[in-house]
Design a protein around this motif. Structure first.
Motif, PDB file in Angstrom:
ATOM      1  N   ASN A   4      15.704  45.538  17.208  1.00 14.03           N
ATOM      2  CA  ASN A   4      15.881  46.413  18.365  1.00 14.03           C
ATOM      3  C   ASN A   4      15.732  45.652  19.676  1.00 14.03           C
ATOM      4  O   ASN A   4      16.374  46.005  20.680  1.00 14.03           O
ATOM      5  N   ALA A   5      14.920  44.598  19.674  1.00 11.17           N
ATOM      6  CA  ALA A   5      14.829  43.750  20.860  1.00 11.17           C
ATOM      7  C   ALA A   5      16.163  43.049  21.118  1.00 11.17           C
ATOM      8  O   ALA A   5      16.619  42.942  22.275  1.00 11.17           O
ATOM      9  N   ILE A   6      16.790  42.590  20.038  1.00 10.64           N
ATOM     10  CA  ILE A   6      18.104  41.944  20.172  1.00 10.64           C
ATOM     11  C   ILE A   6      19.131  42.953  20.664  1.00 10.64           C
ATOM     12  O   ILE A   6      19.947  42.667  21.549  1.00 10.64           O
ATOM     13  N   TYR A   7      19.113  44.162  20.066  1.00  7.61           N
ATOM     14  CA  TYR A   7      20.018  45.210  20.530  1.00  7.61           C
ATOM     15  C   TYR A   7      19.836  45.483  22.021  1.00  7.61           C
ATOM     16  O   TYR A   7      20.809  45.661  22.756  1.00  7.61           O
ATOM     17  N   LEU A   8      18.586  45.521  22.444  1.00  5.65           N
ATOM     18  CA  LEU A   8      18.289  45.804  23.852  1.00  5.65           C
ATOM     19  C   LEU A   8      18.888  44.733  24.756  1.00  5.65           C
ATOM     20  O   LEU A   8      19.511  45.040  25.784  1.00  5.65           O
ATOM     21  N   VAL A   9      18.727  43.466  24.381  1.00  6.00           N
ATOM     22  CA  VAL A   9      19.284  42.367  25.166  1.00  6.00           C
ATOM     23  C   VAL A   9      20.812  42.482  25.212  1.00  6.00           C
ATOM     24  O   VAL A   9      21.438  42.332  26.278  1.00  6.00           O
ATOM     25  N   LEU A  10      21.429  42.758  24.054  1.00  2.00           N
ATOM     26  CA  LEU A  10      22.885  42.870  24.001  1.00  2.00           C
ATOM     27  C   LEU A  10      23.384  44.039  24.845  1.00  2.00           C
ATOM     28  O   LEU A  10      24.397  43.931  25.540  1.00  2.00           O
ATOM     29  N   VAL A  11      22.668  45.159  24.765  1.00  2.00           N
ATOM     30  CA  VAL A  11      23.063  46.332  25.542  1.00  2.00           C
ATOM     31  C   VAL A  11      22.996  46.037  27.037  1.00  2.00           C
ATOM     32  O   VAL A  11      23.905  46.384  27.804  1.00  2.00           O
ATOM     33  N   LEU A  12      21.931  45.377  27.477  1.00  5.15           N
ATOM     34  CA  LEU A  12      21.791  45.055  28.900  1.00  5.15           C
ATOM     35  C   LEU A  12      22.863  44.059  29.347  1.00  5.15           C
ATOM     36  O   LEU A  12      23.444  44.202  30.428  1.00  5.15           O
ATOM     37  N   LEU A  13      23.120  43.047  28.509  1.00  2.43           N
ATOM     38  CA  LEU A  13      24.187  42.098  28.831  1.00  2.43           C
ATOM     39  C   LEU A  13      25.538  42.796  28.862  1.00  2.43           C
ATOM     40  O   LEU A  13      26.386  42.510  29.714  1.00  2.43           O
ATOM     41  N   ALA A  30      30.331  63.503  12.608  1.00  2.00           N
ATOM     42  CA  ALA A  30      31.188  62.769  13.543  1.00  2.00           C
ATOM     43  C   ALA A  30      30.457  62.477  14.852  1.00  2.00           C
ATOM     44  O   ALA A  30      30.679  61.437  15.475  1.00  2.00           O
ATOM     45  N   ARG A  31      29.578  63.378  15.278  1.00  2.10           N
ATOM     46  CA  ARG A  31      28.813  63.150  16.503  1.00  2.10           C
ATOM     47  C   ARG A  31      27.928  61.913  16.388  1.00  2.10           C
ATOM     48  O   ARG A  31      27.803  61.135  17.338  1.00  2.10           O
ATOM     49  N   PHE A  32      27.296  61.735  15.233  1.00  2.00           N
ATOM     50  CA  PHE A  32      26.479  60.542  15.042  1.00  2.00           C
ATOM     51  C   PHE A  32      27.318  59.275  15.180  1.00  2.00           C
ATOM     52  O   PHE A  32      26.861  58.260  15.717  1.00  2.00           O
ATOM     53  N   GLN A  33      28.557  59.335  14.726  1.00  2.00           N
ATOM     54  CA  GLN A  33      29.424  58.159  14.818  1.00  2.00           C
ATOM     55  C   GLN A  33      29.844  57.874  16.249  1.00  2.00           C
ATOM     56  O   GLN A  33      30.087  56.720  16.623  1.00  2.00           O
ATOM     57  N   VAL A  34      29.954  58.911  17.075  1.00  2.00           N
ATOM     58  CA  VAL A  34      30.248  58.703  18.498  1.00  2.00           C
ATOM     59  C   VAL A  34      29.177  57.809  19.111  1.00  2.00           C
ATOM     60  O   VAL A  34      29.476  56.857  19.844  1.00  2.00           O
ATOM     61  N   VAL A  35      27.920  58.121  18.803  1.00  2.00           N
ATOM     62  CA  VAL A  35      26.808  57.333  19.340  1.00  2.00           C
ATOM     63  C   VAL A  35      26.815  55.925  18.748  1.00  2.00           C
ATOM     64  O   VAL A  35      26.572  54.938  19.453  1.00  2.00           O
ATOM     65  N   GLU A  36      27.099  55.812  17.454  1.00  2.00           N
ATOM     66  CA  GLU A  36      27.176  54.493  16.809  1.00  2.00           C
ATOM     67  C   GLU A  36      28.235  53.619  17.471  1.00  2.00           C
ATOM     68  O   GLU A  36      27.989  52.448  17.766  1.00  2.00           O
ATOM     69  N   TYR A  37      29.417  54.172  17.672  1.00  2.00           N
ATOM     70  CA  TYR A  37      30.509  53.398  18.258  1.00  2.00           C
ATOM     71  C   TYR A  37      30.156  52.976  19.680  1.00  2.00           C
ATOM     72  O   TYR A  37      30.468  51.862  20.097  1.00  2.00           O
ATOM     73  N   LEU A  38      29.519  53.865  20.409  1.00  2.00           N
ATOM     74  CA  LEU A  38      29.128  53.530  21.773  1.00  2.00           C
ATOM     75  C   LEU A  38      28.152  52.356  21.782  1.00  2.00           C
ATOM     76  O   LEU A  38      28.288  51.417  22.562  1.00  2.00           O
ATOM     77  N   THR A  93      19.165  53.318  21.707  1.00  2.00           N
ATOM     78  CA  THR A  93      20.340  54.174  21.639  1.00  2.00           C
ATOM     79  C   THR A  93      20.460  55.058  22.870  1.00  2.00           C
ATOM     80  O   THR A  93      21.548  55.205  23.451  1.00  2.00           O
ATOM     81  N   VAL A  94      19.354  55.675  23.296  1.00  2.00           N
ATOM     82  CA  VAL A  94      19.385  56.511  24.496  1.00  2.00           C
ATOM     83  C   VAL A  94      19.769  55.677  25.713  1.00  2.00           C
ATOM     84  O   VAL A  94      20.558  56.109  26.567  1.00  2.00           O
ATOM     85  N   SER A 106      20.651  63.928  21.845  1.00  2.00           N
ATOM     86  CA  SER A 106      20.124  64.569  20.639  1.00  2.00           C
ATOM     87  C   SER A 106      20.502  63.784  19.393  1.00  2.00           C
ATOM     88  O   SER A 106      19.685  63.627  18.474  1.00  2.00           O
ATOM     89  N   CYS A 107      21.738  63.266  19.361  1.00  2.00           N
ATOM     90  CA  CYS A 107      22.170  62.440  18.220  1.00  2.00           C
ATOM     91  C   CYS A 107      21.320  61.184  18.107  1.00  2.00           C
ATOM     92  O   CYS A 107      21.031  60.715  16.995  1.00  2.00           O
ATOM     93  N   SER A 108      20.933  60.621  19.245  1.00  2.00           N
ATOM     94  CA  SER A 108      20.093  59.422  19.231  1.00  2.00           C
ATOM     95  C   SER A 108      18.769  59.690  18.537  1.00  2.00           C
ATOM     96  O   SER A 108      18.193  58.783  17.909  1.00  2.00           O
ATOM     97  N   LEU A 109      18.273  60.918  18.647  1.00  2.00           N
ATOM     98  CA  LEU A 109      17.025  61.283  17.991  1.00  2.00           C
ATOM     99  C   LEU A 109      17.254  61.692  16.539  1.00  2.00           C
ATOM    100  O   LEU A 109      16.553  61.223  15.631  1.00  2.00           O
ATOM    101  N   LEU A 110      18.260  62.526  16.303  1.00  2.00           N
ATOM    102  CA  LEU A 110      18.446  63.121  14.984  1.00  2.00           C
ATOM    103  C   LEU A 110      19.052  62.171  13.958  1.00  2.00           C
ATOM    104  O   LEU A 110      18.888  62.379  12.757  1.00  2.00           O
ATOM    105  N   GLU A 111      19.759  61.124  14.412  1.00  2.00           N
ATOM    106  CA  GLU A 111      20.372  60.217  13.446  1.00  2.00           C
ATOM    107  C   GLU A 111      19.335  59.483  12.605  1.00  2.00           C
ATOM    108  O   GLU A 111      19.646  58.982  11.525  1.00  2.00           O
TER     109      GLU A 111
END
Length: 489
Positions: A35-44, A241-249, A418-419, A443-448
């Motif tokens: 998740n630290a790596i994800y955070l760095v990638l998201v910020l970049l 499908a909503r969960f996948q929207v968040v995944e793709y994002l 994710t949020v 909500s998807c970020s929490l419920l997934e």
């Protein structure tokens, strides 16, 4: 505490406690690291998208669209049983803003009316275009006919082949392409009107080094599509499908933008990628024996360029968007995730010689280690984490407070990333969500995390197991529902 097993004051209790502690902490550290790596990638990725948006504000795309640019472009679209969508997708692709582009649709032995729909919609007649895949590409299915629109002003070719799989169909289209650049798209997708202009821009800016670009992939489910254009963004009605929207994002909009920012783009999606045709012909295009063909092609181009000491770039462009229909049933989603993870293992194993090899620069020293540790092994750690938590709570070998605290830290970090991805995407200005849709994504970020991620982890492990057993690789079908003209509310 399990009623039929008293673990108090026994060596079994100590053993269970030791095992749980020794597995719990590495699992927790793994989740913190990923998740630290994800955070760095998201910020970049956010920095990259902001810079792209600033640059786009000064680009005159209308001037580019009407200028005789030096690079023509061929869209290659494989189609298998796509009768429900194919006419609208083809119209959308033909109407894209680009001064010199053509469309090659390869009907891969469809069992439905895909070819008949194309024939009647565009009044197809036999074409004199010759197939030339070059010496490095071997086609595996018979070409039964090559057709073009009777109206020669419509730059459309349709190839009818026996069923040979997606990779073979794409390679057939590449063999028919007559332009400098080749765009690979799926037949269940529609692109924004300016997608080709934006995706091709890096080739115009840096024509000697850029060999491939990848665009943004977003779920079209729930959005309004009129005449092959997404006119209103929406959210799907099904939670799957909503969960996948968040995944793709999280993965596409910001994750791959982050990798591109680091100069370590490892994957260009088969749903929307632009390549130099001469490079595709040189490397042999897609490998029909690999189920993860888009990942394999990206690594193959990296390896080919590195071995020749070629100064090259592969770029993710966050602005051009390709909208694709994501699975909205569990059976179809399962087949997709099993296939994805099986392909991941097969490609990583096939290119294991690049791992930690300085010859391949950041790809071998950064990108591939990440994919081995945090992509391939991720479902194993997720399932292991579930087992550890359940075992700890049932046996009472570890304090429930400590167990739930570890669970909260692991899930909390993932939810935070994710949020943050959702909010940064909104801040970038590329998504125009209503307040309701924004709340749905949060909500998807929490419920997934309450079943969805665990289920997909099990499916990915199944794909890994299939690869290890060496079973037959099956692409599987995705049932199409067609694009809706009404957005979900």
């Amino acid at each position: 505490m399990i009623p039929w097993l008293d673990l108090s004051d026994t060596w079994v209790h100590d053993l269970v406690r030791t095992v749980l502690i020794w597995t719990a902490w590495p699992t927790l550290l793994y989740f913190l690291a990923i998740n630290a790596i994800y955070l760095v990638l998201v910020l970049l990725g956010f920095v990259d998208t902001r810079r792209s948006a600033a640059r786009r504000s000064v680009l005159d795309l209308h001037e580019t669209a009407t200028a005789p640019v030096s690079l023509g472009l061929t869209i290659v679209m494989p189609a298998y049983n796509e009768a429900a969508l194919i006419a609208e997708t083809v119209r959308s692709s033909l109407a894209l803003d680009y001064p010199d582009h053509e469309l090659v649709v390869v009907n891969d032995g469809s069992k439905d009316d895909t070819l008949e729909v194309l024939r009647s919609t565009f009044d197809l007649v036999p074409s004199s275009r010759r197939l030339d895949p070059g010496p490095n590409i071997t086609l595996r299915s018979e070409v039964r006919g090559i057709y073009e629109a009777r109206d020669r002003s419509i730059p459309l070719l349709v190839v009818d082949t026996a069923n040979g799989g997606r990779s073979n169909a794409v390679n057939t289209g590449i063999g028919l392409a007559a332009k400098d650049l080749v765009v690979l798209v799926d037949a269940d997708s529609v692109m924004d009107p300016d997608a080709l202009l934006l995706a091709a821009q890096p080739f115009l800016d840096d024509p000697l080094r850029v060999v491939a670009t990848g665009g943004n992939i977003r779920a079209v489910n729930g959005s309004r599509v009129v005449s092959g254009r997404v006119t209103e963004e929406g959210m799907p009605r099904s939670w799957l499908a909503r969960f996948q929207v968040v995944e793709y994002l999280r993965a596409f909009s910001l994750g791959r933008a982050g990798w591109s920012r680091l100069g370590t783009l490892m994957l260009i999606s088969g749903a929307f990628g632009v390549y130099r045709r001469d490079v595709l012909l040189s490397v042999g295009a897609l490998d029909p024996d690999t189920i993860g063909e888009d990942f394999e092609l990206t690594l193959k181009i990296h390896r080919w360029c590195r071995r020749r000491r070629r100064d090259y770039r592969m770029v993710y462009v966050s602005d051009p968007t390709c909208w694709t229909e994501v699975p909205d049933t569990r059976a179809v989603l399962k087949r997709q995730r099993v296939r994805w993870h099986r392909g991941l293992w097969e490609v990583l194993w096939a290119y294991r010689g690049m791992l930690l090899n300085p010859r391949y620069g950041r790809i071998g020293l950064v990108g591939l280690p990440y994919y081995w540790i945090f992509e391939l092994f991720a479902p194993l750690f997720e399932v292991l984490g579930m087992f550890v938590i359940v075992a700890a709570l049932l046996t009472g070998a570890v304090s429930p407070v400590m167990t739930l605290a570890l669970l909260g830290v692991a899930l909390g970090c993932g939810i935070l990333v994710t949020v943050l991805s959702v909010l940064l995407e909104e801040a970038s200005g590329r998504r125009r969500s209503t307040t309701r849709h924004l709340l749905l994504m949060i909500s998807c970020s929490l419920l997934e995390n309450l079943g969805y991620r665990q289920l997909t982890a099990l499916w990915r492990l199944q794909g890994w197991w299939q690869a290890l057993r060496g079973g037959e690789a099956v692409w599987g079908e995705m049932t199409r529902t067609g694009f809706s003209s009404e957005a979900a509310r």
